[in-house]
Design a protein around this motif. Structure first.
Motif, PDB file in Angstrom:
ATOM      1  N   LEU A   1      -0.681  87.193   0.983  1.00 28.13           N
ATOM      2  CA  LEU A   1      -1.978  86.907   1.671  1.00 28.13           C
ATOM      3  C   LEU A   1      -3.007  87.927   1.163  1.00 28.13           C
ATOM      4  CD1 LEU A   1      -0.643  86.999   5.390  1.00 28.13           C
ATOM      5  CD2 LEU A   1      -1.351  85.127   4.282  1.00 28.13           C
ATOM      6  N   ALA A   2      -2.721  88.447   0.282  1.00 28.78           N
ATOM      7  CA  ALA A   2      -4.052  89.422  -0.133  1.00 28.78           C
ATOM      8  C   ALA A   2      -5.224  88.710  -0.804  1.00 28.78           C
ATOM      9  CB  ALA A   2      -3.429  90.504  -1.636  1.00 28.78           C
ATOM     10  N   ASP A   3      -4.827  87.631  -1.632  1.00 21.62           N
ATOM     11  CA  ASP A   3      -5.905  86.863  -2.020  1.00 21.62           C
ATOM     12  C   ASP A   3      -6.631  86.036  -1.009  1.00 21.62           C
ATOM     13  OD1 ASP A   3      -4.046  85.278  -1.709  1.00 21.62           O
ATOM     14  OD2 ASP A   3      -3.836  84.443  -4.062  1.00 21.62           O
ATOM     15  N   PHE A   4      -5.763  85.337   0.070  1.00 22.34           N
ATOM     16  CA  PHE A   4      -6.508  84.670   1.101  1.00 22.34           C
ATOM     17  C   PHE A   4      -7.434  85.535   1.717  1.00 22.34           C
ATOM     18  CE2 PHE A   4      -4.717  81.009   0.126  1.00 22.34           C
ATOM     19  CZ  PHE A   4      -4.656  79.805   1.025  1.00 22.34           C
ATOM     20  N   ASP A   5      -7.144  86.928   2.174  1.00 21.22           N
ATOM     21  CA  ASP A   5      -7.795  87.962   3.035  1.00 21.22           C
ATOM     22  C   ASP A   5      -9.007  88.098   2.268  1.00 21.22           C
ATOM     23  OD1 ASP A   5      -7.951  90.470   4.688  1.00 21.22           O
ATOM     24  OD2 ASP A   5      -8.000  91.092   2.826  1.00 21.22           O
ATOM     25  N   TYR A   6      -8.748  88.632   0.868  1.00 21.90           N
ATOM     26  CA  TYR A   6     -10.121  88.946   0.394  1.00 21.90           C
ATOM     27  C   TYR A   6     -10.802  87.655   0.119  1.00 21.90           C
ATOM     28  CZ  TYR A   6     -12.822  91.258  -3.291  1.00 21.90           C
ATOM     29  OH  TYR A   6     -13.928  91.782  -3.833  1.00 21.90           O
ATOM     30  N   GLY A   7     -10.790  86.496  -0.016  1.00 21.99           N
ATOM     31  CA  GLY A   7     -11.754  85.492   0.017  1.00 21.99           C
ATOM     32  C   GLY A   7     -12.432  85.167   1.321  1.00 21.99           C
TER      33      GLY A   7
END
Length: 215
Positions: free
Chosen positions: A121-127
Motif C-alpha cells: 500500500l506504500a505507493d498507493f498511499d503516496y500517490g
C-alpha cells in the motif's frame, strides 16, 4: 526508504523509482522525461508531480500489468481502475511505483514513502497523498516496458494452501496487514469503507469452503 534517505540531496530535481523485474523498452526514459517536461515537473515553481510509466504483461502488450489508477465511486470499499495508455498524457489518482518519476516538489512537500506501510500500500498511499493535496499524477502516453503481474501462487489468495498458511501470508508484509489497511482507509476514505477491512477474512472463509466442497 533507507536508500532514498541515504542518497537524496536537495540538489536533485527528482527521483526515479522502478522495480528490478521491469524490462524497459528503448524509448522509456526519453518518454518519461518528455512527459515530465510537458507537465512542467522540473520547472521553477513546479507543483508536486509524479509521472508514471505503464507496463504490460510480457506476452501481451495490450494487457497492462502496472501503472496509474483512478478512484472508483463505491460506498463500502476502496476501488480503483487501472488506466491503459492511449497515446495521450492522462491524469490519474495514484500509482504502482514499478516505474515512475517523483519531482523535487513532491519530496519537499510530502517526503518519501510512509514508514506506516511495509510493501503493497506504500505507493498507493503516496500517490493519493499527492493527488489529494494540490499535486498531480500522470501516466505516459504509451507503454514503457513489460513486467509480470504477481500471481496468486504461494500468496494468501492461493486456494491450494491450507487456511492457517493463507492466514499467515495475509498478515505478512506482502499480504494485507490489518494495521496498514486501517491506516490507508483512515487517510484517504470515509468511515463507510471500514467495512472493507473484513473482506480478506471473508474471502479466506469462502475459498476454504469451496476447497472442501470440491474434495
Amino acid at each position: 526508504r533507507y536508500g532514498f534517505m541515504r542518497s537524496w540531496s536537495n540538489d536533485y530535481n527528482g527521483v526515479l523509482v522502478f522495480n528490478d523485474d521491469v524490462i524497459l523498452y528503448d524509448h522509456a526514459i526519453e518518454e518519461l522525461i518528455t512527459t515530465a517536461s510537458l507537465k512542467g515537473a522540473f520547472s521553477n515553481g513546479a507543483k508536486p508531480t509524479i509521472i508514471v510509466g505503464s507496463t504490460c504483461e510480457p506476452s501481451d502488450q495490450f494487457n497492462i500489468s502496472y501503472g496509474g489508477y483512478r478512484k472508483k465511486r463505491h460506498f463500502f470499499r476502496p476501488l480503483f481502475d487501472r488506466l491503459s495508455p492511449n497515446g495521450e498524457i492522462q491524469p490519474c489518482d495514484t500509482l504502482n511505483m514499478n516505474f515512475a518519476c517523483i519531482n523535487y516538489r513532491c519530496i519537499e512537500q510530502f517526503g518519501f514513502l510512509s514508514s506506516d506501510f511495509q510493501h503493497s500500500l506504500a505507493d498507493f498511499d503516496y500517490g493519493l497523498t499527492v493527488s489529494n493535496n494540490s499535486g498531480s499524477v500522470w501516466i505516459c502516453p504509451s507503454v514503457i516496458g513489460s513486467c509480470d503481474r504477481n500471481t496468486n501462487e504461494n500468496s494468501w489468495r492461493d486456494i491450494n494452501l491450507d487456511l492457517v498458511s493463507r492466514y499467515r501470508l495475509l498478515k505478512s508484509p506482502k499480504g494485507m496487514p490489518f494495521r496498514e489497511r486501517i491506516a490507508f482507509i483512515r487517510r484517504h476514505f470515509d468511515v463507510t469503507t471500514y467495512f472493507s477491512l473484513l473482506i480478506p477474512y471473508l474471502i479466506l472463509i469462502k475459498d476454504e469452503f469451496i476447497r472442501y466442497s470440491s474434495k
